[in-house]
Design an enzyme around this catalytic site. Structure first.
Site, PDB file in Angstrom:
ATOM      1  N   GLU A   1     133.774   8.013  51.105  1.00 43.73           N
ATOM      2  CA  GLU A   1     134.971   8.810  51.384  1.00 43.73           C
ATOM      3  C   GLU A   1     134.908  10.124  50.618  1.00 43.73           C
ATOM      4  O   GLU A   1     134.426  10.164  49.486  1.00 43.73           O
ATOM      5  CB  GLU A   1     136.209   8.002  50.964  1.00 43.73           C
ATOM      6  CG  GLU A   1     137.527   8.697  51.168  1.00 43.73           C
ATOM      7  CD  GLU A   1     138.708   7.788  50.818  1.00 43.73           C
ATOM      8  OE1 GLU A   1     139.797   8.324  50.562  1.00 43.73           O
ATOM      9  OE2 GLU A   1     138.536   6.551  50.803  1.00 43.73           O
TER      10      GLU A   1
ATOM     11  N   GLU B   1     143.466  15.949  48.799  1.00 51.98           N
ATOM     12  CA  GLU B   1     144.765  15.281  48.749  1.00 51.98           C
ATOM     13  C   GLU B   1     145.798  16.150  48.040  1.00 51.98           C
ATOM     14  O   GLU B   1     145.501  16.761  47.007  1.00 51.98           O
ATOM     15  CB  GLU B   1     144.644  13.942  48.017  1.00 51.98           C
ATOM     16  CG  GLU B   1     143.751  12.936  48.728  1.00 51.98           C
ATOM     17  CD  GLU B   1     143.567  11.658  47.939  1.00 51.98           C
ATOM     18  OE1 GLU B   1     143.769  10.581  48.515  1.00 51.98           O
ATOM     19  OE2 GLU B   1     143.212  11.748  46.741  1.00 51.98           O
TER      20      GLU B   1
END
Length: 238
Positions: A129, A133
């Site tokens: 991943e 964010e």
């Protein structure tokens, strides 16, 4: 007549050449304005929850498009202390290359707006991943992170110098075998070179509220509806 024929032939040749040039270019670049639901390219998560720190259920109804052509993910509450959230993800997997998004995150304590790539056991692979964010408690900052075979701990908080929730900006990461470089509005902000992920994954965007992670996100206060908006996404392969 010969002059007209020659001109017509030249024009058709030019159009054909342009077509193949664009086709060849399109093979290396995936760019999409997020103005409508393109079911051949994207999926809406629906009817389940990730559990653990995710305190909401993904709903297709929480993935919508505005009249001015933006993807709008929402966090809503259908009942007391029950929450629905939105996630939009690519149907295909993508590997090394440059990933870009124009977005405006939601602002509120206890929530996350994100743009990332992901693959994992549910896809029959290891957990790899790469994240961009926004923690809604302070949208003057952005957090970069990545996981390789489930190993994370690479969080990097960057001061933006502006409030990301008030206007659209471009955020990107360049994922290569030996490094990941993150950018804000074309300016390099962070580079990672250790234990870089290698497994192709889906391009994903989501908005969700957390539980049990107050030290990271702050405590979610139940405020809703909340919205994160996305203008376009672009992927340029190696």
């Amino acid at each position: 007549m010969m002059k007209k024929k020659s001109w017509f032939t030249l024009m058709i040749t030019g159009v054909i050449s342009l077509f193949f040039s664009v086709s060849a270019f399109a093979g290396n670049v995936f760019w999409e304005p997020l103005s409508y639901f393109n079911s051949s390219t994207w999926q809406k998560a629906d009817g389940y929850s990730n559990g653990q720190m995710f305190n909401c259920t993904w709903r297709a109804n929480n993935v919508n498009f505005t009249n001015d052509g933006k993807l709008k993910l929402s966090l809503t509450s259908p009942a007391n202390n029950k929450f629905d959230c939105g996630e939009y993800r690519s149907t295909n997997n993508y590997g090394y290359g440059l990933y870009e998004v124009s977005m405006k995150p939601a602002k509120n304590t206890g929530i996350v707006s994100s743009f990332f790539t992901y693959t994992g056991p549910s896809h029959g692979t290891q957990w790899d991943e790469i994240d961009i964010e926004f923690l809604g408690k302070d949208t003057t900052k952005v957090q970069f992170n990545y996981y390789t075979n489930g190993v994370g701990g690479h969080e990097k908080i960057i001061n933006l110098g502006f409030d990301a929730s008030t206007s659209f900006h471009t955020y990107a990461f360049d994922w290569q075998p030996g490094y990941i470089k993150w950018y804000v509005d074309g300016v390099l902000k962070h580079t990672a070179t250790t234990n870089i992920p290698s497994t192709p994954g889906k391009i994903m965007m989501n908005l969700w509220n957390g539980t049990g992670v107050d030290s990271w996100l702050g405590s979610y206060n139940g405020a809703n509806p909340l919205y994160a908006e996305y203008d376009w996404v672009k992927y340029t392969s190696n």
